[in-house]
Design a protein around this motif. Structure first.
Motif, PDB file in Angstrom:
ATOM      1  N   LYS A 148       6.454   3.950 -23.627  1.00 26.03           N
ATOM      2  CA  LYS A 148       5.483   3.863 -22.534  1.00 26.03           C
ATOM      3  C   LYS A 148       6.058   4.309 -21.195  1.00 26.03           C
ATOM      4  O   LYS A 148       5.300   4.621 -20.266  1.00 26.03           O
ATOM      5  N   LEU A 149       7.375   4.330 -21.073  1.00 26.45           N
ATOM      6  CA  LEU A 149       7.984   4.632 -19.779  1.00 26.45           C
ATOM      7  C   LEU A 149       7.674   6.040 -19.260  1.00 26.45           C
ATOM      8  O   LEU A 149       7.516   6.217 -18.042  1.00 26.45           O
ATOM      9  N   PRO A 150       7.572   7.065 -20.113  1.00 25.57           N
ATOM     10  CA  PRO A 150       7.179   8.380 -19.575  1.00 25.57           C
ATOM     11  C   PRO A 150       5.832   8.344 -18.854  1.00 25.57           C
ATOM     12  O   PRO A 150       5.656   9.026 -17.842  1.00 25.57           O
ATOM     13  N   GLU A 151       4.913   7.532 -19.360  1.00 25.31           N
ATOM     14  CA  GLU A 151       3.615   7.414 -18.697  1.00 25.31           C
ATOM     15  C   GLU A 151       3.764   6.770 -17.324  1.00 25.31           C
ATOM     16  O   GLU A 151       3.141   7.212 -16.344  1.00 25.31           O
ATOM     17  N   TYR A 152       4.604   5.717 -17.251  1.00 27.36           N
ATOM     18  CA  TYR A 152       4.830   5.072 -15.948  1.00 27.36           C
ATOM     19  C   TYR A 152       5.458   6.054 -14.960  1.00 27.36           C
ATOM     20  O   TYR A 152       5.038   6.132 -13.797  1.00 27.36           O
ATOM     21  N   LEU A 153       6.452   6.792 -15.404  1.00 30.70           N
ATOM     22  CA  LEU A 153       7.132   7.733 -14.516  1.00 30.70           C
ATOM     23  C   LEU A 153       6.209   8.881 -14.098  1.00 30.70           C
ATOM     24  O   LEU A 153       6.311   9.403 -12.985  1.00 30.70           O
ATOM     25  N   LYS A 154       5.298   9.264 -14.974  1.00 33.07           N
ATOM     26  CA  LYS A 154       4.325  10.300 -14.622  1.00 33.07           C
ATOM     27  C   LYS A 154       3.383   9.792 -13.538  1.00 33.07           C
ATOM     28  O   LYS A 154       3.009  10.538 -12.624  1.00 33.07           O
ATOM     29  N   GLN A 155       2.995   8.521 -13.641  1.00 31.13           N
ATOM     30  CA  GLN A 155       2.103   7.928 -12.644  1.00 31.13           C
ATOM     31  C   GLN A 155       2.815   7.708 -11.310  1.00 31.13           C
ATOM     32  O   GLN A 155       2.157   7.639 -10.265  1.00 31.13           O
ATOM     33  N   ASN A 156       4.135   7.566 -11.342  1.00 29.70           N
ATOM     34  CA  ASN A 156       4.919   7.267 -10.140  1.00 29.70           C
ATOM     35  C   ASN A 156       6.053   8.279 -10.010  1.00 29.70           C
ATOM     36  O   ASN A 156       7.213   7.976 -10.305  1.00 29.70           O
TER      37      ASN A 156
ATOM     38  N   ASP B  26      13.093 -14.665  -4.991  1.00 30.91           N
ATOM     39  CA  ASP B  26      13.477 -14.447  -3.603  1.00 30.91           C
ATOM     40  C   ASP B  26      13.647 -12.968  -3.278  1.00 30.91           C
ATOM     41  O   ASP B  26      14.124 -12.612  -2.210  1.00 30.91           O
ATOM     42  N   ARG B  27      13.271 -12.113  -4.209  1.00 29.37           N
ATOM     43  CA  ARG B  27      13.378 -10.672  -3.978  1.00 29.37           C
ATOM     44  C   ARG B  27      12.010 -10.138  -3.556  1.00 29.37           C
ATOM     45  O   ARG B  27      10.996 -10.421  -4.193  1.00 29.37           O
ATOM     46  N   ARG B  28      11.972  -9.391  -2.438  1.00 29.32           N
ATOM     47  CA  ARG B  28      10.694  -8.874  -1.946  1.00 29.32           C
ATOM     48  C   ARG B  28      10.055  -7.981  -3.005  1.00 29.32           C
ATOM     49  O   ARG B  28      10.708  -7.153  -3.628  1.00 29.32           O
ATOM     50  N   MET B  29       8.747  -8.163  -3.189  1.00 30.58           N
ATOM     51  CA  MET B  29       8.003  -7.389  -4.172  1.00 30.58           C
ATOM     52  C   MET B  29       7.757  -5.985  -3.617  1.00 30.58           C
ATOM     53  O   MET B  29       6.777  -5.732  -2.930  1.00 30.58           O
ATOM     54  N   THR B  30       8.690  -5.089  -3.873  1.00 28.30           N
ATOM     55  CA  THR B  30       8.576  -3.722  -3.387  1.00 28.30           C
ATOM     56  C   THR B  30       7.456  -3.001  -4.134  1.00 28.30           C
ATOM     57  O   THR B  30       7.065  -3.412  -5.240  1.00 28.30           O
ATOM     58  N   PRO B  31       6.938  -1.910  -3.564  1.00 32.49           N
ATOM     59  CA  PRO B  31       5.887  -1.165  -4.275  1.00 32.49           C
ATOM     60  C   PRO B  31       6.317  -0.711  -5.662  1.00 32.49           C
ATOM     61  O   PRO B  31       5.520  -0.731  -6.595  1.00 32.49           O
ATOM     62  N   ARG B  32       7.591  -0.289  -5.821  1.00 35.03           N
ATOM     63  CA  ARG B  32       8.012   0.186  -7.146  1.00 35.03           C
ATOM     64  C   ARG B  32       8.074  -0.958  -8.148  1.00 35.03           C
ATOM     65  O   ARG B  32       7.680  -0.793  -9.305  1.00 35.03           O
ATOM     66  N   LEU B  33       8.546  -2.159  -7.722  1.00 29.90           N
ATOM     67  CA  LEU B  33       8.592  -3.287  -8.649  1.00 29.90           C
ATOM     68  C   LEU B  33       7.185  -3.769  -8.970  1.00 29.90           C
ATOM     69  O   LEU B  33       6.864  -4.067 -10.126  1.00 29.90           O
ATOM     70  N   ARG B  34       6.326  -3.852  -7.960  1.00 30.63           N
ATOM     71  CA  ARG B  34       4.943  -4.281  -8.198  1.00 30.63           C
ATOM     72  C   ARG B  34       4.244  -3.320  -9.153  1.00 30.63           C
ATOM     73  O   ARG B  34       3.546  -3.740 -10.071  1.00 30.63           O
ATOM     74  N   SER B  35       4.448  -2.012  -8.948  1.00 33.98           N
ATOM     75  CA  SER B  35       3.789  -1.041  -9.820  1.00 33.98           C
ATOM     76  C   SER B  35       4.287  -1.175 -11.255  1.00 33.98           C
ATOM     77  O   SER B  35       3.513  -1.030 -12.211  1.00 33.98           O
ATOM     78  N   PHE B  36       5.570  -1.492 -11.423  1.00 33.66           N
ATOM     79  CA  PHE B  36       6.121  -1.631 -12.776  1.00 33.66           C
ATOM     80  C   PHE B  36       5.602  -2.900 -13.453  1.00 33.66           C
ATOM     81  O   PHE B  36       5.222  -2.869 -14.632  1.00 33.66           O
ATOM     82  N   ILE B  37       5.570  -4.013 -12.712  1.00 34.85           N
ATOM     83  CA  ILE B  37       5.051  -5.257 -13.286  1.00 34.85           C
ATOM     84  C   ILE B  37       3.588  -5.080 -13.678  1.00 34.85           C
ATOM     85  O   ILE B  37       3.163  -5.477 -14.772  1.00 34.85           O
ATOM     86  N   ASP B  38       2.789  -4.464 -12.807  1.00 35.20           N
ATOM     87  CA  ASP B  38       1.376  -4.228 -13.115  1.00 35.20           C
ATOM     88  C   ASP B  38       1.231  -3.329 -14.339  1.00 35.20           C
ATOM     89  O   ASP B  38       0.345  -3.554 -15.175  1.00 35.20           O
ATOM     90  N   PHE B  39       2.093  -2.323 -14.448  1.00 34.50           N
ATOM     91  CA  PHE B  39       2.057  -1.430 -15.612  1.00 34.50           C
ATOM     92  C   PHE B  39       2.338  -2.209 -16.897  1.00 34.50           C
ATOM     93  O   PHE B  39       1.664  -2.012 -17.918  1.00 34.50           O
TER      94      PHE B  39
ATOM     95  N   ARG C  23       0.814  -1.212   0.000  1.00 34.99           N
ATOM     96  CA  ARG C  23       0.000   0.000   0.000  1.00 34.99           C
ATOM     97  C   ARG C  23       0.853   1.271   0.000  1.00 34.99           C
ATOM     98  O   ARG C  23       0.331   2.371  -0.140  1.00 34.99           O
ATOM     99  N   ALA C  24       2.142   1.100   0.172  1.00 30.52           N
ATOM    100  CA  ALA C  24       3.027   2.251   0.248  1.00 30.52           C
ATOM    101  C   ALA C  24       3.200   2.878  -1.133  1.00 30.52           C
ATOM    102  O   ALA C  24       2.939   2.264  -2.169  1.00 30.52           O
ATOM    103  N   ILE C  25       3.650   4.109  -1.152  1.00 30.86           N
ATOM    104  CA  ILE C  25       3.881   4.815  -2.409  1.00 30.86           C
ATOM    105  C   ILE C  25       5.147   4.269  -3.065  1.00 30.86           C
ATOM    106  O   ILE C  25       6.189   4.191  -2.419  1.00 30.86           O
TER     107      ILE C  25
END
Length: 294
Positions: A110-118, A274-287, A87-89
């Protein structure tokens, strides 16, 4: 009364040494602490602690339950921490690797859109056709095209590449236009050495699947170099449609064998299990699933 709360009270009583000490740590009355302990024992149907006015000690069953209860509560705390993290930013740096064509023709736009969202995420994109080592080279995620080799990485399937075969009008005017896949054996084929397409091209036609051996005087592991060779009239090229769509639309390239379908080239995004799914990685995979998913 909540059994989990009673378990927490029991552990605090064991570790503090008495009901009164545990009550102080829990900021509640000794009466309530004792009631929670008795309710846990009643629900379990066993005595967990031998209690006297001067001392307490764990029973054999209490000792076993204490170890298991500690593990359960630790797992609960870890699960709660993971949920809180999701739930973290999203923030911090993402390091991503992708094949050159996919990265430059599809992902980069597409990456500018991801960076704009995050806005609290920064991103480093490394383009290479070699198979990078995600762990050793400290990538958060990597994109792979083609069939996946066995690995310890987790993979999410994306939409496959649409492949097409093209040639410059000047080449077709000089060498002729293939009418069936087998005609390619008499043509100069521009060979992409990074995949199995360096030796044969596969087609789906009216008679089923056809595999045709291909050869040519020019080979490279770079799609853009292969495209430049095709535009100069050196031969026939097989590459993803996004790479060549603008040249097809402008008439600089002509599609060859349009009645034959080419198998889509698989695309995946991978990350370490084995790498914790951080908010930034989760947001990128979902994107990526949203924009490039099947």
């Amino acid at each position: 009364m909540d059994r989990l709360t009673c378990m927490q009270t029991f552990i605090r009583v064991v570790e503090s040494g008495s009901i009164s000490a545990a009550a102080g740590e829990l900021d509640q009355s000794s009466q309530l602490t004792g009631k929670q302990l008795r309710m846990l024992e009643q629900n379990l149907g066993i005595q967990l602690i031998n209690r006297t006015t001067r001392s307490q000690s764990l029973t054999d069953s209490g000792r076993l339950f204490y170890e298991r209860a500690k593990n359960i509560l630790a797992e609960m705390e870890e699960a709660e921490a993971v949920i809180a993290e999701t739930r973290a930013i999203p923030r911090g740096n993402l390091r991503i690797s992708a094949p050159i064509t996919f990265g430059s023709q599809l992902l980069a736009s597409k990456l500018p859109e991801y960076l704009k969202q995050n806005p609290e995420v920064s991103l480093e994109l490394c383009l290479s056709n070699r198979t990078v080592d995600l762990v050793e080279e400290r990538f958060d995620a990597v994109f792979r095209t083609g069939e996946l080799a066995d690995s310890q990485l987790l993979a999410r399937t994306l939409a496959p590449y649409q492949m097409v075969i093209c040639a410059a009008p000047a080449y077709l005017e000089e060498a002729g236009t293939p009418s069936v896949p087998q005609d390619l054996t008499r043509h100069q084929c521009l060979i992409f050495t990074h995949t199995s397409m360096r030796t044969e091209w596969k087609f789906e036609g009216p008679g089923g699947q056809v595999s045709v051996p291909v050869t040519g005087r020019f080979k490279t592991d770079n799609s853009e170099a292969l495209l430049a060779a095709a535009l100069s009239g050196l031969g026939i090229i097989m590459q993803p449609l996004p790479l060549m769509s603008a040249d097809i639309a402008a008439g600089r390239l002509v599609r060859v064998l349009p009645d034959y379908e080419l198998p889509g080239r698989p695309v995946h995004v991978l990350y370490a299990q084995d790498r914790r799914m951080t908010p930034r990685l989760r947001s990128f995979i979902d994107f990526c699933i949203t924009h490039f998913g099947t």
